[in-house]
Write a protein that holds these residues in place. Structure first.
Motif, short mmCIF file in Angstrom:
data_model
loop_
_atom_site.label_atom_id
_atom_site.label_comp_id
_atom_site.label_asym_id
_atom_site.label_seq_id
_atom_site.Cartn_x
_atom_site.Cartn_y
_atom_site.Cartn_z
N ILE A 1 0.87 -1.17 0.00
CA ILE A 1 0.00 0.00 0.00
C ILE A 1 0.91 1.22 0.00
CG2 ILE A 1 -1.73 1.33 1.26
CD1 ILE A 1 -2.72 -1.34 2.42
N THR B 1 1.02 5.30 0.26
CA THR B 1 0.24 6.46 0.71
C THR B 1 1.01 7.73 0.35
OG1 THR B 1 -0.58 5.15 2.57
CG2 THR B 1 -0.91 7.53 2.68
N ARG C 1 -4.28 6.71 -1.33
CA ARG C 1 -3.62 5.41 -1.16
C ARG C 1 -3.77 4.60 -2.44
NH1 ARG C 1 -5.63 2.05 3.32
NH2 ARG C 1 -7.63 2.55 2.39
#
Length: 120
Positions: free
Chosen positions: A35, A37, A43
Protein backbone atom coordinates in the motif's frame (compact mmCIF):
# COMPACT_ATOMS: atom_id res chain seq x y z
CA UNK A 1 11.54 0.67 9.53
CA UNK A 2 9.68 -2.53 10.22
CA UNK A 3 6.55 -3.71 12.04
CA UNK A 4 5.46 -7.27 12.67
CA UNK A 5 3.49 -7.80 9.48
CA UNK A 6 4.76 -4.97 7.26
CA UNK A 7 8.03 -3.46 6.19
CA UNK A 8 7.33 0.29 6.33
CA UNK A 9 9.35 2.93 4.47
CA UNK A 10 8.66 6.65 4.73
CA UNK A 11 10.11 9.50 2.74
CA UNK A 12 8.90 12.95 1.67
CA UNK A 13 6.95 11.82 -1.41
CA UNK A 14 5.30 8.64 -0.13
CA UNK A 15 5.01 5.93 2.49
CA UNK A 16 4.99 2.28 1.45
CA UNK A 17 3.81 -0.62 3.59
CA UNK A 18 5.03 -3.93 2.15
CA UNK A 19 3.51 -7.12 3.55
CA UNK A 20 6.35 -9.26 4.88
CA UNK A 21 6.68 -12.79 3.54
CA UNK A 22 6.97 -14.84 6.71
CA UNK A 23 10.53 -15.26 7.91
CA UNK A 24 12.14 -14.46 4.56
CA UNK A 25 14.79 -11.74 4.73
CA UNK A 26 13.25 -8.54 3.34
CA UNK A 27 16.02 -8.23 0.75
CA UNK A 28 15.21 -11.71 -0.55
CA UNK A 29 11.48 -11.16 -0.99
CA UNK A 30 10.25 -11.68 -4.55
CA UNK A 31 6.67 -10.59 -3.95
CA UNK A 32 5.56 -7.45 -2.18
CA UNK A 33 1.87 -6.81 -1.64
CA UNK A 34 1.96 -3.10 -0.90
CA UNK A 35 0.00 0.00 0.00
CA UNK A 36 1.46 3.34 -1.07
CA UNK A 37 0.24 6.46 0.71
CA UNK A 38 0.92 9.90 -0.73
CA UNK A 39 1.27 13.06 1.41
CA UNK A 40 -2.29 14.14 0.43
CA UNK A 41 -3.66 10.88 1.89
CA UNK A 42 -4.37 9.13 -1.41
CA UNK A 43 -3.62 5.41 -1.16
CA UNK A 44 -2.67 3.04 -3.98
CA UNK A 45 -2.29 -0.72 -4.22
CA UNK A 46 0.74 -2.40 -5.81
CA UNK A 47 1.70 -6.04 -6.13
CA UNK A 48 5.43 -6.03 -6.92
CA UNK A 49 6.57 -9.41 -8.23
CA UNK A 50 9.74 -10.72 -9.87
CA UNK A 51 9.52 -12.59 -13.16
CA UNK A 52 10.91 -15.66 -11.42
CA UNK A 53 8.13 -15.60 -8.81
CA UNK A 54 5.51 -15.26 -11.53
CA UNK A 55 6.99 -18.31 -13.25
CA UNK A 56 6.96 -20.33 -10.02
CA UNK A 57 3.34 -19.35 -9.36
CA UNK A 58 2.27 -20.30 -12.88
CA UNK A 59 4.06 -23.65 -12.54
CA UNK A 60 2.18 -24.29 -9.26
CA UNK A 61 -1.06 -23.46 -11.08
CA UNK A 62 -0.29 -26.15 -13.67
CA UNK A 63 -0.53 -28.68 -10.85
CA UNK A 64 -3.47 -27.10 -9.02
CA UNK A 65 -5.49 -26.32 -12.15
CA UNK A 66 -5.85 -22.64 -11.27
CA UNK A 67 -5.77 -19.99 -13.99
CA UNK A 68 -6.53 -22.47 -16.75
CA UNK A 69 -3.79 -24.79 -15.58
CA UNK A 70 -1.17 -22.06 -15.24
CA UNK A 71 -1.91 -20.48 -18.62
CA UNK A 72 -1.97 -16.93 -17.23
CA UNK A 73 -1.20 -14.72 -14.24
CA UNK A 74 -2.96 -11.43 -13.66
CA UNK A 75 -3.58 -8.86 -10.96
CA UNK A 76 -5.06 -5.36 -11.29
CA UNK A 77 -2.16 -3.79 -9.40
CA UNK A 78 0.71 -5.86 -10.84
CA UNK A 79 4.19 -4.40 -11.30
CA UNK A 80 6.78 -6.85 -12.61
CA UNK A 81 10.22 -6.09 -11.17
CA UNK A 82 13.64 -7.27 -12.28
CA UNK A 83 15.30 -7.52 -8.85
CA UNK A 84 14.17 -9.01 -5.56
CA UNK A 85 14.06 -7.24 -2.19
CA UNK A 86 12.36 -4.28 -0.56
CA UNK A 87 15.08 -1.87 -1.70
CA UNK A 88 14.29 -2.67 -5.34
CA UNK A 89 10.56 -2.39 -4.63
CA UNK A 90 10.97 1.01 -2.96
CA UNK A 91 13.10 2.26 -5.86
CA UNK A 92 10.42 1.24 -8.37
CA UNK A 93 7.67 2.98 -6.41
CA UNK A 94 9.85 6.08 -5.96
CA UNK A 95 10.30 6.26 -9.75
CA UNK A 96 6.56 5.92 -10.35
CA UNK A 97 5.72 8.59 -7.74
CA UNK A 98 8.43 11.01 -8.91
CA UNK A 99 7.37 10.64 -12.55
CA UNK A 100 3.80 11.54 -11.48
CA UNK A 101 2.38 8.36 -13.08
CA UNK A 102 0.97 6.63 -10.00
CA UNK A 103 -2.67 7.56 -10.69
CA UNK A 104 -2.46 6.25 -14.26
CA UNK A 105 -0.61 3.02 -13.41
CA UNK A 106 -1.97 1.77 -10.09
CA UNK A 107 -5.42 1.32 -8.58
CA UNK A 108 -6.38 3.91 -6.01
CA UNK A 109 -7.79 2.51 -2.76
CA UNK A 110 -11.08 4.32 -2.14
CA UNK A 111 -12.31 5.29 1.32
CA UNK A 112 -14.43 2.12 1.46
CA UNK A 113 -11.40 -0.05 0.60
CA UNK A 114 -12.41 -0.80 -3.00
CA UNK A 115 -9.84 -0.55 -5.79
CA UNK A 116 -10.46 2.12 -8.41
CA UNK A 117 -8.54 0.66 -11.35
CA UNK A 118 -7.26 3.27 -13.83
CA UNK A 119 -8.24 2.94 -17.47
CA UNK A 120 -5.24 2.46 -19.69
Amino acid sequence: MESDAYYVWREAGFTIDILRDGDIDCEEMEIGDSIITLPNGDRYSALLVTREEISRTMNRHVLSGESLGGSYYCAPDLIVIRSQGVTAMINVIRDIVESDRISSLLPRISDDGALDVPSM
